[in-house]
Design a protein around this motif. Structure first.
Motif, PDB file in Angstrom:
ATOM      1  N   LYS A 187      31.074  31.530  40.586  1.00 37.29           N
ATOM      2  CA  LYS A 187      30.663  30.120  40.677  1.00 37.29           C
ATOM      3  C   LYS A 187      31.868  29.200  40.572  1.00 37.29           C
ATOM      4  O   LYS A 187      31.997  28.236  41.339  1.00 37.29           O
ATOM      5  N   GLU A 188      32.729  29.482  39.650  1.00 38.36           N
ATOM      6  CA  GLU A 188      33.924  28.657  39.493  1.00 38.36           C
ATOM      7  C   GLU A 188      34.808  28.721  40.753  1.00 38.36           C
ATOM      8  O   GLU A 188      35.376  27.702  41.190  1.00 38.36           O
ATOM      9  N   HIS A 189      34.891  29.948  41.319  1.00 40.28           N
ATOM     10  CA  HIS A 189      35.689  30.086  42.558  1.00 40.28           C
ATOM     11  C   HIS A 189      35.073  29.301  43.693  1.00 40.28           C
ATOM     12  O   HIS A 189      35.769  28.630  44.482  1.00 40.28           O
ATOM     13  N   ASP A 190      33.718  29.347  43.783  1.00 37.08           N
ATOM     14  CA  ASP A 190      33.032  28.586  44.824  1.00 37.08           C
ATOM     15  C   ASP A 190      33.209  27.094  44.620  1.00 37.08           C
ATOM     16  O   ASP A 190      33.356  26.325  45.602  1.00 37.08           O
ATOM     17  N   GLU A 191      33.196  26.652  43.398  1.00 37.48           N
ATOM     18  CA  GLU A 191      33.418  25.228  43.129  1.00 37.48           C
ATOM     19  C   GLU A 191      34.821  24.797  43.565  1.00 37.48           C
ATOM     20  O   GLU A 191      35.022  23.687  44.089  1.00 37.48           O
ATOM     21  N   VAL A 192      35.761  25.711  43.337  1.00 37.67           N
ATOM     22  CA  VAL A 192      37.144  25.392  43.785  1.00 37.67           C
ATOM     23  C   VAL A 192      37.201  25.280  45.305  1.00 37.67           C
ATOM     24  O   VAL A 192      37.811  24.353  45.869  1.00 37.67           O
ATOM     25  N   LEU A 194      34.713  24.557  47.255  1.00 42.75           N
ATOM     26  CA  LEU A 194      33.987  23.341  47.641  1.00 42.75           C
ATOM     27  C   LEU A 194      34.866  22.113  47.499  1.00 42.75           C
ATOM     28  O   LEU A 194      34.853  21.204  48.354  1.00 42.75           O
ATOM     29  N   ALA A 195      35.622  22.067  46.448  1.00 42.64           N
ATOM     30  CA  ALA A 195      36.531  20.927  46.237  1.00 42.64           C
ATOM     31  C   ALA A 195      37.578  20.880  47.342  1.00 42.64           C
ATOM     32  O   ALA A 195      37.922  19.792  47.857  1.00 42.64           O
ATOM     33  N   GLU A 196      38.092  22.044  47.711  1.00 38.34           N
ATOM     34  CA  GLU A 196      39.064  22.083  48.796  1.00 38.34           C
ATOM     35  C   GLU A 196      38.454  21.603  50.107  1.00 38.34           C
ATOM     36  O   GLU A 196      39.083  20.863  50.890  1.00 38.34           O
ATOM     37  N   LEU A 197      37.197  22.013  50.359  1.00 39.36           N
ATOM     38  CA  LEU A 197      36.510  21.583  51.593  1.00 39.36           C
ATOM     39  C   LEU A 197      36.305  20.074  51.616  1.00 39.36           C
ATOM     40  O   LEU A 197      36.448  19.427  52.662  1.00 39.36           O
ATOM     41  N   LYS A 198      35.925  19.533  50.449  1.00 39.93           N
ATOM     42  CA  LYS A 198      35.745  18.069  50.395  1.00 39.93           C
ATOM     43  C   LYS A 198      37.058  17.349  50.691  1.00 39.93           C
ATOM     44  O   LYS A 198      37.092  16.311  51.375  1.00 39.93           O
ATOM     45  N   THR A 199      38.144  17.913  50.176  1.00 41.66           N
ATOM     46  CA  THR A 199      39.452  17.298  50.434  1.00 41.66           C
ATOM     47  C   THR A 199      39.790  17.343  51.924  1.00 41.66           C
ATOM     48  O   THR A 199      40.292  16.364  52.513  1.00 41.66           O
ATOM     49  N   GLN A 200      39.505  18.502  52.510  1.00 42.16           N
ATOM     50  CA  GLN A 200      39.763  18.630  53.942  1.00 42.16           C
ATOM     51  C   GLN A 200      38.902  17.679  54.750  1.00 42.16           C
ATOM     52  O   GLN A 200      39.351  17.073  55.746  1.00 42.16           O
ATOM     53  N   LEU A 201      37.614  17.504  54.325  1.00 47.67           N
ATOM     54  CA  LEU A 201      36.724  16.583  55.051  1.00 47.67           C
ATOM     55  C   LEU A 201      37.199  15.147  54.957  1.00 47.67           C
ATOM     56  O   LEU A 201      37.135  14.383  55.940  1.00 47.67           O
ATOM     57  N   SER A 202      37.660  14.764  53.763  1.00 44.13           N
ATOM     58  CA  SER A 202      38.129  13.380  53.605  1.00 44.13           C
ATOM     59  C   SER A 202      39.393  13.098  54.420  1.00 44.13           C
ATOM     60  O   SER A 202      39.612  11.970  54.895  1.00 44.13           O
ATOM     61  N   LEU A 222      28.983  25.466  53.661  1.00 46.46           N
ATOM     62  CA  LEU A 222      28.773  24.834  52.362  1.00 46.46           C
ATOM     63  C   LEU A 222      27.355  25.064  51.857  1.00 46.46           C
ATOM     64  O   LEU A 222      27.121  25.348  50.671  1.00 46.46           O
ATOM     65  N   ARG A 223      26.394  24.943  52.807  1.00 46.53           N
ATOM     66  CA  ARG A 223      24.998  25.166  52.414  1.00 46.53           C
ATOM     67  C   ARG A 223      24.789  26.602  51.927  1.00 46.53           C
ATOM     68  O   ARG A 223      24.079  26.863  50.958  1.00 46.53           O
ATOM     69  N   GLU A 224      25.430  27.519  52.640  1.00 45.60           N
ATOM     70  CA  GLU A 224      25.322  28.912  52.217  1.00 45.60           C
ATOM     71  C   GLU A 224      25.911  29.119  50.815  1.00 45.60           C
ATOM     72  O   GLU A 224      25.352  29.838  49.975  1.00 45.60           O
ATOM     73  N   GLN A 225      27.051  28.449  50.615  1.00 43.58           N
ATOM     74  CA  GLN A 225      27.679  28.586  49.311  1.00 43.58           C
ATOM     75  C   GLN A 225      26.812  27.965  48.206  1.00 43.58           C
ATOM     76  O   GLN A 225      26.689  28.511  47.091  1.00 43.58           O
ATOM     77  N   VAL A 226      26.168  26.816  48.528  1.00 44.79           N
ATOM     78  CA  VAL A 226      25.290  26.166  47.552  1.00 44.79           C
ATOM     79  C   VAL A 226      24.088  27.067  47.242  1.00 44.79           C
ATOM     80  O   VAL A 226      23.698  27.242  46.072  1.00 44.79           O
ATOM     81  N   ASP A 227      23.511  27.605  48.327  1.00 48.77           N
ATOM     82  CA  ASP A 227      22.370  28.501  48.111  1.00 48.77           C
ATOM     83  C   ASP A 227      22.765  29.710  47.276  1.00 48.77           C
ATOM     84  O   ASP A 227      22.030  30.165  46.384  1.00 48.77           O
ATOM     85  N   LYS A 228      23.947  30.164  47.630  1.00 49.33           N
ATOM     86  CA  LYS A 228      24.427  31.328  46.873  1.00 49.33           C
ATOM     87  C   LYS A 228      24.661  30.979  45.403  1.00 49.33           C
ATOM     88  O   LYS A 228      24.332  31.743  44.490  1.00 49.33           O
ATOM     89  N   THR A 229      25.216  29.752  45.234  1.00 48.66           N
ATOM     90  CA  THR A 229      25.469  29.305  43.851  1.00 48.66           C
ATOM     91  C   THR A 229      24.159  29.124  43.089  1.00 48.66           C
ATOM     92  O   THR A 229      24.023  29.511  41.918  1.00 48.66           O
ATOM     93  N   GLU A 230      23.176  28.497  43.751  1.00 50.56           N
ATOM     94  CA  GLU A 230      21.888  28.320  43.096  1.00 50.56           C
ATOM     95  C   GLU A 230      21.240  29.662  42.778  1.00 50.56           C
ATOM     96  O   GLU A 230      20.641  29.860  41.703  1.00 50.56           O
ATOM     97  N   SER A 231      21.371  30.593  43.739  1.00 51.75           N
ATOM     98  CA  SER A 231      20.822  31.923  43.485  1.00 51.75           C
ATOM     99  C   SER A 231      21.515  32.579  42.300  1.00 51.75           C
ATOM    100  O   SER A 231      20.870  33.217  41.461  1.00 51.75           O
TER     101      SER A 231
END
Length: 260
Positions: A187-192, A194-202, A222-231
């Motif tokens: 989860k922590e790795h996925d959050e990292v 996700l943060a990198e993706l947000k930076t790239q998007l901005s 991202l959706r897959e990662q979120v689903d995976k994180t929620e799971s």
């Protein structure tokens, strides 16, 4: 031929008319006395009865021996005999009185012994009763001890099974804890990421049109990662619930083992 002798003199009822009687060897002086005396009149309150008793109290040999004494000899014998008789009577009275007291004391002592014997019998009966109660209590205690031993054996078996179960559960808890830690790291790795993706998007806002497809892919990822994180979070909560149940079971088993 049967021998006879003459008594010192048997009166036939009065001070006068002294007639010695011939007494057979088979007849005692007492037989003659009781035959000559009468129950109604002859008592020691009458002079004649007392004199007859003195005259007939001794056998002829003693009468002749005393008759042969001199007057001084008779007087001396009388004085000595009377003094000894009175002294002996005095001692007899003293001893009789002491004997009576001793008899009374003995009677009291006997009564006390009888009373103590009865009390001892009662105490002995009470002791026997208490001894019986004690024997019954010992038998009951022995039965209860045997039952307690059986119960302890059963409890020891249950505790042994529970201990093995606890060991098994502890192993599962360790395994689940490792899984939870791995999920947390993921989860922590996925959050990292996700943060990198947000930076790239901005940084690529200006190139949105050209990068639409790329953004769509990134959103899908991202959706897959979120689903995976929620799971993973759901699994983590489930694992935590299992771990809490296992920990609670382990604590109960530990309390049961401590009580046993």
């Amino acid at each position: 031929m049967e021998k006879t002798y003459a008594a010192g003199g048997v009166s036939s009822g009065g001070a006068e008319g002294y007639m010695p009687q011939v007494i057979s060897l088979k007849v005692t002086l007492g037989d003659i006395y009781y035959k000559t005396y009468t129950e109604e009149k002859d008592t020691f309150l009458e002079f004649s009865a007392c004199r007859d008793w003195f005259l007939n109290s001794f056998p002829p040999g003693e009468v002749n021996r005393q008759r042969a004494r001199s007057h001084d000899g008779l007087y001396q014998a009388y004085v000595v005999g009377e003094a000894n008789t009175r002294a002996a009577n005095h001692q007899i009275v003293r001893e009789w009185r002491t004997m009576v007291r001793e008899r009374a004391n003995w009677e009291k002592y006997r009564e006390r012994l009888v009373r103590e014997a009865k009390e001892f019998e009662k105490a002995n009966a009470a002791f026997a009763e208490e001894k019986g109660k004690l024997r019954t209590a010992e038998e009951l205690l022995s039965k209860e001890h045997a039952e307690f031993t059986k119960i302890c054996e059963k409890d020891n078996q249950r505790v042994y099974v529970a201990r093995n179960k606890i060991t098994e559960l502890e192993g599962k808890v360790t395994e689940l804890t490792g899984k939870v830690e791995d999920a947390q790291a993921t989860k922590e790795h996925d959050e990292v990421e996700l943060a990198e993706l947000k930076t790239q998007l901005s940084s690529k806002d200006k190139d949105l049109t050209a990068k639409y497809v790329e953004i769509a892919e990134l959103k899908c990822r991202l959706r897959e990662q979120v689903d995976k994180t929620e799971s993973l979070e759901i699994n983590l909560e489930a694992e935590k619930g299992k771990a809490a149940s296992i920990e609670e079971a382990r604590q109960k088993a530990e309390e049961a083992r401590t009580i046993s």
